[in-house]
Design a protein around this motif. Structure first.
Motif, mmCIF file in Angstrom:
data_model
loop_
_atom_site.group_PDB
_atom_site.id
_atom_site.type_symbol
_atom_site.label_atom_id
_atom_site.label_comp_id
_atom_site.label_asym_id
_atom_site.label_seq_id
_atom_site.Cartn_x
_atom_site.Cartn_y
_atom_site.Cartn_z
ATOM 1 N N LYS A 152 0.835 -1.198 0.000
ATOM 2 C CA LYS A 152 0.000 0.000 0.000
ATOM 3 C C LYS A 152 0.873 1.252 0.000
ATOM 4 C CE LYS A 152 -4.096 -1.978 2.209
ATOM 5 N NZ LYS A 152 -5.022 -1.897 3.365
ATOM 6 N N LYS A 153 0.385 2.274 -0.706
ATOM 7 C CA LYS A 153 1.151 3.515 -0.869
ATOM 8 C C LYS A 153 1.441 4.169 0.480
ATOM 9 C CE LYS A 153 2.824 6.709 -3.741
ATOM 10 N NZ LYS A 153 3.465 7.618 -2.817
ATOM 11 N N GLU A 154 0.521 4.057 1.430
ATOM 12 C CA GLU A 154 0.714 4.690 2.730
ATOM 13 C C GLU A 154 1.982 4.156 3.416
ATOM 14 O OE1 GLU A 154 -2.157 3.121 1.879
ATOM 15 O OE2 GLU A 154 -3.225 4.947 1.277
ATOM 16 N N LYS A 155 2.233 2.846 3.279
ATOM 17 C CA LYS A 155 3.425 2.257 3.886
ATOM 18 C C LYS A 155 4.686 2.630 3.109
ATOM 19 C CE LYS A 155 1.169 -1.735 6.036
ATOM 20 N NZ LYS A 155 1.125 -3.231 6.139
ATOM 21 N N LEU A 156 4.555 2.681 1.786
ATOM 22 C CA LEU A 156 5.715 3.010 0.955
ATOM 23 C C LEU A 156 6.165 4.452 1.165
ATOM 24 C CD1 LEU A 156 4.704 1.300 -2.416
ATOM 25 C CD2 LEU A 156 6.455 0.527 -0.811
ATOM 26 N N SER A 160 12.109 6.654 1.359
ATOM 27 C CA SER A 160 12.645 7.354 0.180
ATOM 28 C C SER A 160 14.163 7.257 0.263
ATOM 29 C CB SER A 160 12.184 8.817 0.143
ATOM 30 O OG SER A 160 12.661 9.512 1.285
ATOM 31 N N PHE A 161 14.800 7.280 -0.890
ATOM 32 C CA PHE A 161 16.242 7.014 -0.924
ATOM 33 C C PHE A 161 16.960 8.061 -1.759
ATOM 34 C CE2 PHE A 161 13.886 3.022 -0.610
ATOM 35 C CZ PHE A 161 14.350 2.559 0.611
ATOM 36 N N PRO A 192 21.040 -2.613 2.536
ATOM 37 C CA PRO A 192 20.206 -3.002 3.697
ATOM 38 C C PRO A 192 18.965 -2.137 3.847
ATOM 39 C CG PRO A 192 22.204 -1.844 4.391
ATOM 40 C CD PRO A 192 22.364 -2.138 2.937
ATOM 41 N N GLU A 193 19.026 -0.887 3.336
ATOM 42 C CA GLU A 193 17.876 0.017 3.474
ATOM 43 C C GLU A 193 16.667 -0.490 2.690
ATOM 44 O OE1 GLU A 193 20.471 1.458 0.080
ATOM 45 O OE2 GLU A 193 20.760 0.694 2.113
ATOM 46 N N PHE A 194 16.913 -1.198 1.570
ATOM 47 C CA PHE A 194 15.798 -1.723 0.774
ATOM 48 C C PHE A 194 15.194 -2.970 1.422
ATOM 49 C CE2 PHE A 194 17.579 1.051 -2.416
ATOM 50 C CZ PHE A 194 16.483 1.447 -3.155
ATOM 51 N N LEU A 195 16.000 -3.694 2.197
ATOM 52 C CA LEU A 195 15.485 -4.889 2.885
ATOM 53 C C LEU A 195 14.474 -4.528 3.968
ATOM 54 C CD1 LEU A 195 18.790 -6.955 3.217
ATOM 55 C CD2 LEU A 195 16.888 -7.409 1.682
ATOM 56 N N LYS A 196 14.479 -3.253 4.374
ATOM 57 C CA LYS A 196 13.489 -2.814 5.365
ATOM 58 C C LYS A 196 12.096 -2.696 4.729
ATOM 59 C CE LYS A 196 16.926 -0.114 7.943
ATOM 60 N NZ LYS A 196 17.359 1.253 8.331
ATOM 61 N N VAL A 197 12.069 -2.565 3.408
ATOM 62 C CA VAL A 197 10.789 -2.409 2.706
ATOM 63 C C VAL A 197 10.153 -3.768 2.454
ATOM 64 C CG1 VAL A 197 9.651 -1.444 0.669
ATOM 65 C CG2 VAL A 197 11.730 -0.362 1.567
ATOM 66 N N ILE A 198 10.956 -4.741 1.992
ATOM 67 C CA ILE A 198 10.447 -6.070 1.648
ATOM 68 C C ILE A 198 11.590 -7.083 1.742
ATOM 69 C CG2 ILE A 198 10.904 -5.738 -0.808
ATOM 70 C CD1 ILE A 198 8.454 -7.384 -1.470
#
Length: 291
Positions: A152-156, A160-161, A192-198
């Protein structure tokens, strides 16, 4: 005949076409039994034996040729099958790119276009899901578009990077080339920052460029049972080129839309001022007439 070797022996060469195929040796304990007719018979047997030897060699040679031919046929058949499979994949890829292009040309909502691109990448590469990030012109940060990773967009919006908080973004900005990671360990070390997303087992980060500047990222992740291949990367690169044009078109449309909106507002203001001036003039004229 010898006392050491008490046999009578007749040797006949087995010739064929003036070529000696071998030697036929016939021995007997009896005395001089090799009279002319027997010797002639043995000679005839030798000739037949020469033909048999020649035919046996020819048979072996033909068998060898057959085996080589069979191998070559199998190799050629496999190459044709592989070529056919590549052509089928190529046609499928081209059709998918055409579908994206056709859909994008009729749409001006980047979020709608994103969903189509994500679906096509999953279809063509077998990757589980995909994210698309676009650079915010004001902050310089890459932000997720709606539909990315199926989250969901709210979580995304919480993520930001940019070069300040992501070494991977810094490397992409520097090289401008896709970065492929086929193991969790590499992902943990590099992004590692992207692993926090999925959670990710493998991923490819493909930059979207416009006029030499990276304006977005396409991030397909998680291909179970196999690694991300060079062909997968090429497909995403082709889609990145299409996305670049789409983003440029959407930005241009937004600017035009804003310009039209501003002009409409100015027209309303101008009309309101003109109406007010006209009413003021009418009131002035009315006062003069009464006086």
């Amino acid at each position: 005949r010898s006392t050491l070797f008490p046999y009578t022996t007749l040797f006949r060469s087995t010739n064929l076409n003036n070529f000696c195929m071998g030697v036929l040796s016939v021995s007997s304990k009896s005395g001089d039994i090799f009279e002319t007719d027997i010797a002639d018979t043995i000679s005839t047997v030798g000739k037949y034996l020469s033909v048999a030897l020649r035919n046996a060699k020819l048979y072996d040679k033909v068998q060898g040729l057959n085996r080589r031919l069979e191998t070559e046929v199998n190799i050629t058949s496999n190459e044709l099958l592989q070529t056919n499979a590549r052509l089928i994949r190529k046609v499928r890829d081209i059709k998918a790119l055409y579908d994206i292009s056709a859909f994008a040309s009729a749409k001006f909502d980047l979020n709608q276009i994103t969903k189509t691109i994500v679906d096509k990448i999953m279809e063509l590469t077998g990757l589980e899901t995909t994210a698309i990030l676009v650079k915010n012109e004001k902050s310089g940060e890459f932000e997720f578009l709606e539909g990315s990773f199926g989250i969901k967009k709210e979580k995304l919006d919480a993520y930001s990077f940019c070069q300040k908080n992501s070494e991977l973004v810094k490397n992409l900005q520097k090289s401008g080339l896709p970065l492929v990671f086929n193991s969790s360990a590499d992902l943990k070390n590099s992004c590692p920052e992207f692993l926090k997303v999925i959670p990710m087992s493998c991923a490819v980060f493909v930059p979207v460029e416009l006029n030499g500047e990276i304006i977005g990222l396409i991030v397909p992740v998680n291909k179970f049972g196999s690694k991300i291949s060079d062909n997968d990367v090429k497909i995403v690169e082709h889609i990145a080129v299409l996305l670049s044009g789409v983003i440029e078109k959407v930005k241009l449309y937004s600017k035009l839309e804003k310009k039209v909106s501003d002009l409409t507002l100015l027209q309303r203001i101008s009309s309101a001022i003109e109406s007010e001036v006209r009413r003021s003039e009418e009131r002035r004229v009315g006062k003069e007439c009464r006086s």
